[in-house]
Design a protein around this motif. Structure first.
Motif, mmCIF file in Angstrom:
data_model
loop_
_atom_site.group_PDB
_atom_site.id
_atom_site.type_symbol
_atom_site.label_atom_id
_atom_site.label_comp_id
_atom_site.label_asym_id
_atom_site.label_seq_id
_atom_site.Cartn_x
_atom_site.Cartn_y
_atom_site.Cartn_z
ATOM 1 N N LEU A 154 84.519 39.863 -14.322
ATOM 2 C CA LEU A 154 85.394 38.680 -14.392
ATOM 3 C C LEU A 154 86.658 38.959 -15.203
ATOM 4 N N PRO A 155 87.775 38.371 -14.788
ATOM 5 C CA PRO A 155 89.004 38.533 -15.568
ATOM 6 C C PRO A 155 88.900 37.850 -16.939
ATOM 7 N N ALA A 156 89.629 38.382 -17.890
ATOM 8 C CA ALA A 156 89.635 37.803 -19.237
ATOM 9 C C ALA A 156 91.052 37.852 -19.787
ATOM 10 N N VAL A 157 91.303 37.010 -20.786
ATOM 11 C CA VAL A 157 92.589 37.057 -21.478
ATOM 12 C C VAL A 157 92.410 37.908 -22.735
ATOM 13 N N PHE A 158 93.088 39.050 -22.736
ATOM 14 C CA PHE A 158 93.067 39.966 -23.876
ATOM 15 C C PHE A 158 94.264 39.648 -24.742
ATOM 16 N N LYS A 170 100.259 38.638 -28.032
ATOM 17 C CA LYS A 170 100.642 38.431 -26.640
ATOM 18 C C LYS A 170 99.356 38.355 -25.834
ATOM 19 N N ARG A 171 99.394 37.645 -24.722
ATOM 20 C CA ARG A 171 98.193 37.463 -23.897
ATOM 21 C C ARG A 171 98.338 38.237 -22.590
ATOM 22 N N TYR A 172 97.319 38.986 -22.258
ATOM 23 C CA TYR A 172 97.327 39.800 -21.030
ATOM 24 C C TYR A 172 96.073 39.461 -20.234
ATOM 25 N N ARG A 173 96.237 39.232 -18.963
ATOM 26 C CA ARG A 173 95.073 38.991 -18.115
ATOM 27 C C ARG A 173 94.511 40.345 -17.676
ATOM 28 N N MET A 174 93.269 40.621 -18.080
ATOM 29 C CA MET A 174 92.609 41.877 -17.719
ATOM 30 C C MET A 174 91.705 41.648 -16.525
ATOM 31 N N GLU A 175 91.932 42.456 -15.507
ATOM 32 C CA GLU A 175 91.124 42.341 -14.291
ATOM 33 C C GLU A 175 90.198 43.540 -14.186
ATOM 34 N N PRO A 195 87.970 32.886 -24.923
ATOM 35 C CA PRO A 195 86.703 32.515 -24.286
ATOM 36 C C PRO A 195 86.752 32.763 -22.769
ATOM 37 N N LEU A 196 85.726 33.428 -22.271
ATOM 38 C CA LEU A 196 85.714 33.813 -20.853
ATOM 39 C C LEU A 196 85.573 32.578 -19.969
ATOM 40 N N ALA A 197 86.466 32.462 -18.999
ATOM 41 C CA ALA A 197 86.367 31.358 -18.034
ATOM 42 C C ALA A 197 85.257 31.673 -17.038
ATOM 43 N N ASP A 198 84.602 30.610 -16.579
ATOM 44 C CA ASP A 198 83.522 30.800 -15.603
ATOM 45 C C ASP A 198 84.099 31.294 -14.276
ATOM 46 N N GLY A 199 83.309 31.980 -13.542
ATOM 47 C CA GLY A 199 83.739 32.490 -12.240
ATOM 48 C C GLY A 199 82.641 33.364 -11.686
ATOM 49 N N GLU A 200 82.919 33.915 -10.536
ATOM 50 C CA GLU A 200 81.925 34.766 -9.869
ATOM 51 C C GLU A 200 82.667 36.019 -9.423
ATOM 52 N N HIS A 201 82.295 37.142 -9.980
ATOM 53 C CA HIS A 201 82.941 38.389 -9.577
ATOM 54 C C HIS A 201 82.121 39.041 -8.467
#
Ligand code: SIN
Ligand code: FE2
Length: 217
Positions: A154-158, A170-175, A195-201
């Motif tokens: 799942l993607p996260a904001v680093f 700074k905020r980076y979206r990690m895929e 905090p990790l957003a819910d989703g389905e990888h």
């Protein structure tokens, strides 16, 4: 003045973004070896399962962790440290698999860090809501070697800040497949994960896995 043309340009390659001096983001860098990484990860976790450790202050971390390599990062009531033994099993941590080591070395090389030889890989598992507060990686013996961090699932904001806790990150979206390398002038920069957003990888389901390579000793 041609130099003006490049002012503010931070994209230094097709998949390489500069985050700070000494810090780069390699988009999709781990993608070509994802199958090998995930197969090796399954073997590690069979020997050293994920567990949620306690901070010295007595709080249970929301991120579940395990390790591979000669040394593993552990935390408990007595503090943070690197240990060659998994406290849960009393045995050595699983060896660092070749695909892990090779990926970390190639990524470090992209960042200009030659001859990277990590002896520790902390493996973090985030489920929805799990986070990591801003911190520095400073339990290693010397800071000449960079940190290499691989994102899967799942993607996260680093969040990547500066040398001071008060520096605005700074905020980076990690895929899935993205790799960050930081060392040299940014080796001790504060960083964390929102905090990790819910989703389905598609491959990893409702989780994010992060591999963090270090030279601990
Ligand atoms: C860490 O700092 O150990 C984890 C960073 C991440 O999960 O991206
Ligand atoms: Fe860290």
């Amino acid at each position: 003045m041609t130099a003006d043309l490049f002012e503010g340009v931070t994209d230094i390659g097709p998949s390489c973004e500069m985050m700070a001096e000494g810090a780069i983001l390699l988009r999709g860098f781990a993608k070509p070896v994802e199958d090998a990484l995930l197969a090796a990860l399954r073997e590690i976790v069979a020997q050293a399962p994920f567990r949620r450790m306690f901070t010295p202050g007595g709080h249970q971390m929301s991120v579940a962790m395990t390790n591979c390599g000669n040394l593993g990062w552990v935390t408990d009531r007595s503090g943070y440290r690197y240990d060659g033994i998994d406290p849960e099993s009393g045995k050595a941590w699983p060896a660092m698999p070749a695909p892990f080591r090779e990926l970390a070395q190639r990524a470090a090389e992209e960042g200009g860090f030659h001859g990277y030889s990590p002896d520790a890989c902390l493996i973090n598992r985030y489920e929805p809501g799990a986070k990591m507060s801003l911190h520095q990686d400073k339990d290693e013996k010397d800071f000449a070697a960079p940190i290499v961090s691989v994102s899967l699932g799942l993607p996260a904001v680093f969040m990547f800040g500066g040398a001071k806790r008060s520096d605005k990150p700074k905020r980076y979206r990690m895929e899935h497949g993205d790799v960050v390398v930081w060392g040299g002038p940014s080796r001790l920069f504060f960083h964390g994960v929102a905090p990790l957003a819910d989703g389905e990888h598609a491959v990893l389901g409702r989780r994010r896995i992060n591999l963090t390579f270090r030279r601990a000793r």
